[in-house]
Design a protein around this motif. Structure first.
Motif, PDB file in Angstrom:
ATOM      1  N   VAL A   1     -18.822 -33.062 -27.977  1.00 17.77           N
ATOM      2  CA  VAL A   1     -19.546 -31.674 -28.822  1.00 17.77           C
ATOM      3  C   VAL A   1     -20.294 -32.256 -29.917  1.00 17.77           C
ATOM      4  O   VAL A   1     -21.524 -31.849 -30.165  1.00 17.77           O
ATOM      5  CB  VAL A   1     -18.419 -30.699 -29.215  1.00 17.77           C
ATOM      6  N   ILE A   2     -19.982 -33.488 -30.509  1.00 20.46           N
ATOM      7  CA  ILE A   2     -20.715 -33.752 -31.715  1.00 20.46           C
ATOM      8  C   ILE A   2     -22.029 -34.654 -31.374  1.00 20.46           C
ATOM      9  O   ILE A   2     -22.957 -34.312 -31.942  1.00 20.46           O
ATOM     10  CB  ILE A   2     -19.620 -34.828 -32.561  1.00 20.46           C
ATOM     11  N   SER A   3     -21.844 -35.293 -30.086  1.00 20.76           N
ATOM     12  CA  SER A   3     -22.869 -36.101 -29.672  1.00 20.76           C
ATOM     13  C   SER A   3     -23.956 -35.272 -29.054  1.00 20.76           C
ATOM     14  O   SER A   3     -25.238 -35.231 -28.990  1.00 20.76           O
ATOM     15  CB  SER A   3     -22.452 -37.098 -28.578  1.00 20.76           C
ATOM     16  N   GLN A   4     -23.372 -34.077 -28.326  1.00 20.92           N
ATOM     17  CA  GLN A   4     -24.297 -32.984 -27.840  1.00 20.92           C
ATOM     18  C   GLN A   4     -25.057 -32.344 -28.937  1.00 20.92           C
ATOM     19  O   GLN A   4     -26.441 -32.289 -28.810  1.00 20.92           O
ATOM     20  CB  GLN A   4     -23.392 -31.792 -27.096  1.00 20.92           C
ATOM     21  N   ALA A   5     -24.500 -31.931 -29.913  1.00 17.20           N
ATOM     22  CA  ALA A   5     -25.322 -31.375 -30.994  1.00 17.20           C
ATOM     23  C   ALA A   5     -26.412 -32.499 -31.465  1.00 17.20           C
ATOM     24  O   ALA A   5     -27.425 -31.949 -31.918  1.00 17.20           O
ATOM     25  CB  ALA A   5     -24.222 -30.826 -32.118  1.00 17.20           C
ATOM     26  N   SER A   6     -25.946 -33.595 -31.597  1.00 10.12           N
ATOM     27  CA  SER A   6     -26.901 -34.541 -32.447  1.00 10.12           C
ATOM     28  C   SER A   6     -28.098 -34.791 -31.373  1.00 10.12           C
ATOM     29  O   SER A   6     -29.247 -34.535 -31.938  1.00 10.12           O
ATOM     30  CB  SER A   6     -26.138 -35.972 -32.680  1.00 10.12           C
TER      31      SER A   6
ATOM     32  N   LEU B   1     -29.327 -32.629 -29.148  1.00  6.37           N
ATOM     33  CA  LEU B   1     -30.168 -31.540 -28.825  1.00  6.37           C
ATOM     34  C   LEU B   1     -30.911 -31.392 -30.287  1.00  6.37           C
ATOM     35  O   LEU B   1     -32.270 -30.796 -30.174  1.00  6.37           O
ATOM     36  CB  LEU B   1     -29.277 -30.410 -28.898  1.00  6.37           C
ATOM     37  N   ARG B   2     -30.184 -31.745 -31.549  1.00  2.83           N
ATOM     38  CA  ARG B   2     -31.179 -31.705 -32.740  1.00  2.83           C
ATOM     39  C   ARG B   2     -32.305 -32.535 -32.796  1.00  2.83           C
ATOM     40  O   ARG B   2     -33.446 -32.081 -33.060  1.00  2.83           O
ATOM     41  CB  ARG B   2     -30.200 -31.704 -33.935  1.00  2.83           C
TER      42      ARG B   2
ATOM     43  N   VAL C   1     -38.083 -33.737 -32.260  1.00  6.02           N
ATOM     44  CA  VAL C   1     -39.112 -34.525 -31.308  1.00  6.02           C
ATOM     45  C   VAL C   1     -40.181 -33.536 -30.684  1.00  6.02           C
ATOM     46  O   VAL C   1     -41.398 -33.972 -30.677  1.00  6.02           O
ATOM     47  CB  VAL C   1     -38.494 -35.517 -30.358  1.00  6.02           C
ATOM     48  N   ARG C   2     -39.747 -32.571 -30.358  1.00  6.32           N
ATOM     49  CA  ARG C   2     -40.415 -31.593 -29.599  1.00  6.32           C
ATOM     50  C   ARG C   2     -41.679 -30.931 -30.346  1.00  6.32           C
ATOM     51  O   ARG C   2     -42.820 -30.695 -30.216  1.00  6.32           O
ATOM     52  CB  ARG C   2     -39.578 -30.206 -28.823  1.00  6.32           C
TER      53      ARG C   2
ATOM     54  N   GLU D   1     -30.823 -22.269 -28.449  1.00  5.00           N
ATOM     55  CA  GLU D   1     -31.375 -22.373 -29.780  1.00  5.00           C
ATOM     56  C   GLU D   1     -32.576 -23.292 -29.912  1.00  5.00           C
ATOM     57  O   GLU D   1     -33.245 -23.524 -30.650  1.00  5.00           O
ATOM     58  CB  GLU D   1     -30.340 -22.738 -30.851  1.00  5.00           C
ATOM     59  N   ILE D   2     -33.033 -23.933 -28.466  1.00  2.00           N
ATOM     60  CA  ILE D   2     -33.973 -24.896 -28.537  1.00  2.00           C
ATOM     61  C   ILE D   2     -35.064 -24.433 -27.727  1.00  2.00           C
ATOM     62  O   ILE D   2     -36.085 -24.663 -28.067  1.00  2.00           O
ATOM     63  CB  ILE D   2     -33.345 -26.158 -27.892  1.00  2.00           C
ATOM     64  N   VAL D   3     -34.754 -23.715 -26.641  1.00  2.00           N
ATOM     65  CA  VAL D   3     -35.903 -23.385 -25.472  1.00  2.00           C
ATOM     66  C   VAL D   3     -36.852 -22.219 -26.128  1.00  2.00           C
ATOM     67  O   VAL D   3     -36.106 -21.202 -26.949  1.00  2.00           O
ATOM     68  CB  VAL D   3     -35.421 -23.400 -24.233  1.00  2.00           C
ATOM     69  N   ASP D   4     -37.815 -21.938 -25.523  1.00  2.00           N
ATOM     70  CA  ASP D   4     -38.613 -20.719 -25.552  1.00  2.00           C
ATOM     71  C   ASP D   4     -38.354 -19.658 -24.554  1.00  2.00           C
ATOM     72  O   ASP D   4     -38.446 -18.494 -24.845  1.00  2.00           O
ATOM     73  CB  ASP D   4     -40.179 -20.966 -25.854  1.00  2.00           C
TER      74      ASP D   4
END
Length: 260
Positions: free
Chosen positions: A118-123, A125-126, A131-132, A151-154
């Motif tokens: 979970v911690i690596s996932q959050a990192s 994705l952030r 970068v996007r 929380e990332i995609v449009d």
């Protein structure tokens, strides 16, 4: 399949496709530990990319070092390491850095966080979100976990058995899902707080793509299916602006909706 309206990718020669891929369209594959060559240091894998695309090696290395910093990686250690010397999260970030090496405008990510804690996932994705924005990239996430990318995609495109069943801005799809499959996906996510008894699993088994049922592919698992669902595959109905769409007979009418 076209990239910004250009020639059909399936009509391109092998050499033309190789130029397009990585320079214009890059890919981050699932399970990073399987995508990096275990016999080569990361530095050598960067060299291979530079040679294949006629890029100066020193220029590629400078870009790699900058990308390592963006990915919160120690460039000296990582570039001289073999893949087995890196953790799962580090290897995934290296894979992302390699995909960004030639400054593509579109990056496709296949389950980029599946094998991570979970911690690596959050990192990860952030970092992807940062970068996007900083590189003005378009990202296409392919994932089974709709909550991870919300929380990332449009925009979200929900697919079932190879067909689009719902599409729209992320907020609309998450807060007001219309297709029963989308509703089922969201209902299966346990809440962080509140009543766990409201969490429900989708019933039945995924459709067999080699032997799809007649009509709507989801009807055997759908709690709201009726006779038409068993006979006719629904078309994707969109709103007047084409921003949202759903392929479900529950919303079919003669009201003049646009149909893709």
């Amino acid at each position: 399949m076209r990239y910004f309206g250009q020639d059909n990718l399936y009509d391109m020669s092998y050499d033309q496709q190789r130029r397009l891929f990585w320079e214009k369209v890059a890919m981050v594959f699932q399970a990073a530990q399987n995508t990096l060559n275990p016999l080569l240091r990361i530095r050598q894998q960067i060299l291979d990319i530079a040679q294949d695309h006629d890029i100066d090696f020193q220029q590629a290395m400078n870009s790699a070092k900058q990308l390592c910093e963006i990915m919160y990686l120690d460039s000296e250690r990582v570039l001289n390491a073999y893949p087995h010397e890196l953790s799962g999260g580090m290897k995934q970030r290296v894979s992302i850095a390699l995909a960004l090496l030639l400054n593509p405008s579109l990056v496709v990510l296949d389950e980029p966080t599946t094998a991570l804690d979970v911690i690596s996932q959050a990192s990860v994705l952030r970092i992807l979100n940062d970068v996007r924005k900083s590189h003005n990239l378009s990202l296409i996430f392919i994932t089974h976990d709709i909550s991870v990318i919300s929380e990332i995609v449009d925009r979200i495109i929900v697919m079932y058995a190879g067909r689009i069943v719902e599409t729209g801005p992320v907020r609309d799809v998450i807060l007001h899902p219309r297709h029963p499959y989308t509703q089922g996906l969201l209902a299966s996510i346990p809440p962080l707080r509140g009543n766990l008894s409201r969490t429900r699993a989708l019933r039945g088994q995924p459709a067999d793509l080699l032997h799809l049922p007649h009509g709507c592919a989801f009807h055997e698992r759908c709690p709201r299916a009726f006779s038409r669902c068993r006979q006719e595959a629904p078309r994707l109905l969109t709103d007047d602006h084409g921003q949202t769409g759903v392929a479900c007979h529950l919303y079919a009418s003669d009201s003049g909706e646009n149909v893709l």
